[in-house]
Design an enzyme around this catalytic site. Structure first.
Site, mmCIF file in Angstrom:
data_model
loop_
_atom_site.group_PDB
_atom_site.id
_atom_site.type_symbol
_atom_site.label_atom_id
_atom_site.label_comp_id
_atom_site.label_asym_id
_atom_site.label_seq_id
_atom_site.Cartn_x
_atom_site.Cartn_y
_atom_site.Cartn_z
ATOM 1 N N SER A 43 18.148 -9.588 -4.169
ATOM 2 C CA SER A 43 19.463 -8.702 -4.316
ATOM 3 C C SER A 43 20.363 -8.633 -3.048
ATOM 4 C CB SER A 43 19.296 -7.307 -4.757
ATOM 5 O OG SER A 43 19.996 -6.429 -4.809
ATOM 6 N N TYR A 81 14.568 0.354 -2.525
ATOM 7 C CA TYR A 81 15.097 -0.986 -3.313
ATOM 8 C C TYR A 81 15.499 -2.029 -2.124
ATOM 9 C CZ TYR A 81 17.311 -4.053 -6.808
ATOM 10 O OH TYR A 81 17.653 -4.971 -7.759
ATOM 11 N N LYS A 130 13.780 -5.642 -1.256
ATOM 12 C CA LYS A 130 14.184 -7.038 -1.439
ATOM 13 C C LYS A 130 14.530 -7.716 -0.412
ATOM 14 C CE LYS A 130 14.769 -6.626 -6.132
ATOM 15 N NZ LYS A 130 13.947 -7.462 -7.026
#
Length: 241
Positions: A133, A146, A150
């Site tokens: 991402s 998150y 990533k």
């Protein structure tokens, strides 16, 4: 970019980017082995692809290894399973951290490990694409775990490429911008949050799941035969602004 005679394991295949990738690769001739947590999603996908389905909760390491064993030796692996828990650093919980890192990073490493072991035993070759991402490149509010997961997977991608290259296995990552899946809708449905993000995209839109699926197909294909260890931003120009 046709995949007749090729087989692909796709984690997180029940929804979003994983499902779009399964549909695209099946349409281009690949045999799809879909791994997802929800049986109903797998059943509906199988009606469209004719592929095999494996229901598994990849957050449990033993379950991830069992799922990969059931999948068998395939030509490609797409690590697409992902989740998010919207928490700031100050509000981060142990449960939220464990959930996000367990799915987004740990399970991806396990699946890559088992895939690579099977490919090497079969004589080598193959391709892994890890879905990361742009959150691993820019800081977004309430995405601390998150982003860490990533960015970590991108770092691991480079190590995998170095270690697996001698066995003929290519490993790359694709880093989408906001992609309009159910997961993204939860984070970006508020116009007050999405509008400032949208104006930073020169193409003037967020990505659709099919956009990302086509990027994954490119990285899997022979057209990317010299691509390994890199990250393809699929971001509508976001990182360039």
């Amino acid at each position: 970019m046709q995949f007749q005679g090729k087989s692909v394991i796709i984690t997180g295949a029940g929804k979003g980017i994983g499902r779009a990738t399964a549909l695209l690769l099946a349409a281009r001739g690949a045999e799809v082995v879909a791994i997802s947590r929800t049986q109903a999603d797998l059943d509906s996908l199988a009606l469209q692809t004719g592929g095999r389905s494996i229901a598994a909760d990849l957050s449990a390491p033993a379950a991830a290894r069992e799922a990969m064993a059931r999948a068998g030796t395939c030509d490609f692996l797409v690590n697409c399973a992902g989740t998010n828990v919207l928490e700031s650093l100050l509000d981060m919980t142990d449960a939220g951290y464990s959930t996000v890192m367990g799915i987004n990073l740990h399970s991806a490493l396990i699946c890559a490990q088992e895939f690579a072991r099977a490919r090497i035993a079969a004589g080598g070759g193959g391709v892994i694409v890890n879905v990361t991402s742009i959150a691993g490149h820019r800081g977004f509010q309430d995405h601390v775990c998150y982003a860490a997961s990533k960015a970590g997977l991108e770092g691991a991608t480079r190590v995998m490429a170095k270690e697996l290259g001698p066995h003929g296995i290519r490993v790359s990552a694709i880093a989408p911008t906001v992609t309009m899946t159910e997961l993204a809708a939860e984070a970006w449905s508020d116009p007050a949050k999405s509008a400032p993000m949208m104006v930073r995209h020169p193409l003037g839109r967020f990505a659709e799941a099919d956009d990302v699926a086509r990027g994954i197909a490119l990285l899997l294909s022979d057209d990317a035969a010299m691509v390994t260890g890199g990250v393809l931003p699929l971001d509508g120009g976001f990182l360039a602004v």
